[in-house]
Design a protein around this motif. Sequence first.
Motif, PDB file in Angstrom:
ATOM      1  N   ALA B 160       0.825  -1.202   0.000  1.00  0.00           N
ATOM      2  CA  ALA B 160       0.000   0.000   0.000  1.00  0.00           C
ATOM      3  C   ALA B 160       0.864   1.259   0.000  1.00  0.00           C
ATOM      4  N   GLY B 161       2.123   1.126   0.441  1.00  0.00           N
ATOM      5  CA  GLY B 161       3.005   2.286   0.508  1.00  0.00           C
ATOM      6  C   GLY B 161       3.498   2.779  -0.857  1.00  0.00           C
ATOM      7  N   THR B 162       3.157   2.046  -1.930  1.00  0.00           N
ATOM      8  CA  THR B 162       3.626   2.424  -3.269  1.00  0.00           C
ATOM      9  C   THR B 162       2.881   3.683  -3.733  1.00  0.00           C
ATOM     10  N   ASP B 163       3.578   4.500  -4.531  1.00  0.00           N
ATOM     11  CA  ASP B 163       2.936   5.703  -5.077  1.00  0.00           C
ATOM     12  C   ASP B 163       1.762   5.340  -5.967  1.00  0.00           C
ATOM     13  N   GLY B 164       0.746   6.137  -5.932  1.00  0.00           N
ATOM     14  CA  GLY B 164      -0.389   5.998  -6.840  1.00  0.00           C
ATOM     15  C   GLY B 164      -1.362   4.913  -6.458  1.00  0.00           C
ATOM     16  N   VAL B 165      -1.197   4.348  -5.294  1.00  0.00           N
ATOM     17  CA  VAL B 165      -2.115   3.287  -4.876  1.00  0.00           C
ATOM     18  C   VAL B 165      -3.385   3.914  -4.310  1.00  0.00           C
ATOM     19  N   GLU B 166      -4.487   3.440  -4.770  1.00  0.00           N
ATOM     20  CA  GLU B 166      -5.751   3.977  -4.286  1.00  0.00           C
ATOM     21  C   GLU B 166      -6.293   3.134  -3.138  1.00  0.00           C
ATOM     22  N   ASP B 167      -6.166   1.823  -3.306  1.00  0.00           N
ATOM     23  CA  ASP B 167      -6.818   0.943  -2.328  1.00  0.00           C
ATOM     24  C   ASP B 167      -6.137  -0.427  -2.317  1.00  0.00           C
ATOM     25  N   VAL B 168      -6.102  -1.040  -1.140  1.00  0.00           N
ATOM     26  CA  VAL B 168      -5.601  -2.420  -1.033  1.00  0.00           C
ATOM     27  C   VAL B 168      -6.693  -3.266  -0.378  1.00  0.00           C
ATOM     28  N   VAL B 169      -7.045  -4.342  -1.045  1.00  0.00           N
ATOM     29  CA  VAL B 169      -8.068  -5.222  -0.480  1.00  0.00           C
ATOM     30  C   VAL B 169      -7.418  -6.545  -0.071  1.00  0.00           C
ATOM     31  N   VAL B 170      -7.491  -6.850   1.197  1.00  0.00           N
ATOM     32  CA  VAL B 170      -6.913  -8.108   1.687  1.00  0.00           C
ATOM     33  C   VAL B 170      -8.022  -9.157   1.786  1.00  0.00           C
TER      34      VAL B 170
END
Lengths: 226, 316
Positions: B160-170
């Motif tokens: 999630a720490g990457t640039d341009g990430v909007e959302d992380v779904v686990v």
Amino acid sequence: MGIEFQHVVKRFENGTEALSDVSVTIPPGSLTFLTGHSGAGKSTFLNLVLRADRPTRGKVLVNGVDIAGLKRRHLPVYRRHLGAVFQDGQLLDGRSIFHNVALPLHVAGMRARDVGRRVRAALESVDLLRKAELLPGQLSAGERQRVVIARAVVNRPKILLADEPTGNLDPTLSRSIMALFRRFHDVGVTVVVASHDTELVGTMGSRVVELDHGRVVSQGRANGDG
Amino acid sequence: MARTRVWQAQARPWRAYWRDHGRVLRDTLGYLSGRFVTTLWVWLTIGVALAVPAAIYLLEANLVRAAGQWRENTGFSVYFEAGVELEGPQALVRRLEAMDGIERVWLTTPDAALAEFRELSGVSDALELLDNNPLPASVRATVTSAVSPAGLAILAEQAAGTDGVEDVVVERSWLERLGALREIVIRLYWSLTAILGLGAVLISGATVRLAIEARLGEVKVLTLVGAGRGYVRRPFLYLGAAYGLGGAVIAAMAISALLLFLEEPLVRLFGSYGRDLEITGFDPIFHAMLLASGGALGVVGAVVASSQRLNRLNVA
Ligand SMILES: Nc1ncnc2c1ncn2[C@@H]1O[C@H](COP(=O)(O)OP(=O)(O)O)[C@@H](O)[C@H]1O
Ligand SMILES: [Mg+2]
């Protein structure tokens, strides 16, 4: 083997004192009758010799050894040196006469070949060889008691104990049973017979120990030999 | 001292010992068949007591397998903002591939996402009208079975720490629930095993006690003629073993019937994840264990019952 009671007291848990300071010597190879009224302590006496029970006080010596010191695992082997005849039958109903008599030998782990020989000899000694294959239910009361005696002697015990062996037999049969015990005594076995039938015992002419309420009232020889 | 030794000298030879076992086995079978209704009754009761924990054991074993299977789908998806250049997602893919615990990584480009969406929804016409592809690029990663739910959360956070990430779904909540469910099943298994195992011991013990009572005369005679405790007790231990083993056979039959009954919904359950139905653990080892436990519990019951009874009878 001889039996010696030294100041034996047997008190049951309910407080009944079945034997009070009993001192009795039964010499090796003797024929001894234990008499007294019902409740005098005869069965208790025999149970102490069998080590089915232990004295509250005093010593029971068998062959000079205090049997209170026998470890539990030695008891079976000790009992194989004794033969016991008790009042009501205790034959195994589902097994043949042969098998019933063979029981002490099976228990001792004897080989089948030797078992057959010994059982036949024991049945012969009580004159029942021809009934070996029958079941206990097919015999008369007197015959059944003789089977019990055969079972008691099949192991060739040094000591033969009998508790009211003539209990429910008529006088003639009783006398023939007593004659059997005399035969075993004749071949050197120490025989102790408990019987409340003083009349019958009187005719036997042997050593008599008379108990009354747990005490020895007389100890000695009745009329006759012994 | 020397004289006591005479009484200790004669031990039973080994051969007699084995012959005796043969005889006792025959006697036991005769005893059981002579009282077949009672025997069947005891078998059924012990069978039920064994079948319940055994069934739960199978449930647990298959739950673990299901967890292993479904775990292949465990991981997370990283959704980028719409219109982000593909370099960012591609760099993330490389980074993830280098990480421990990551099993596979897929990149879904906006074009691929659109194609997939078209195929799935069938609303291609509406999308044709749009100038730009509104769908974002996404990266999906699955983790290896060594990764715990907590480890999965950490990996997802790093991504999630990457640039341009909007959302992380686990995708993990089902995994946690499965873990909890498994814990419940395991505890249920142990407590029921303890309770019903004790039940089996008591049933065997009570029935053996009745058998001793019925053969009290014989026990007394044997004691009188110099039988040791082992000899007197042997038929009763055989009886206990026979009750336990019979119970285990009934339990195995009950579980076979249960599996047959459950086959159809099980096929659907596992089938929906693309697997053929195959029950883990219902194998020869399971049956051997079932028989061994049944026999052991039966013997324990018999030992308890006979020790108690024979002590009171003064059997040496
Ligand atoms: N196990 C026992 N518990 C309590 N009292 C007993 C027990 N066995 C025997 N008695 C009592 O001990 C006394 C002697 O009994 P017993 O030895 O059987 O006499 P006998 O054989 O001479 O008839 C009796 O009063 C009897 O009631
Ligand atoms: Mg008596």
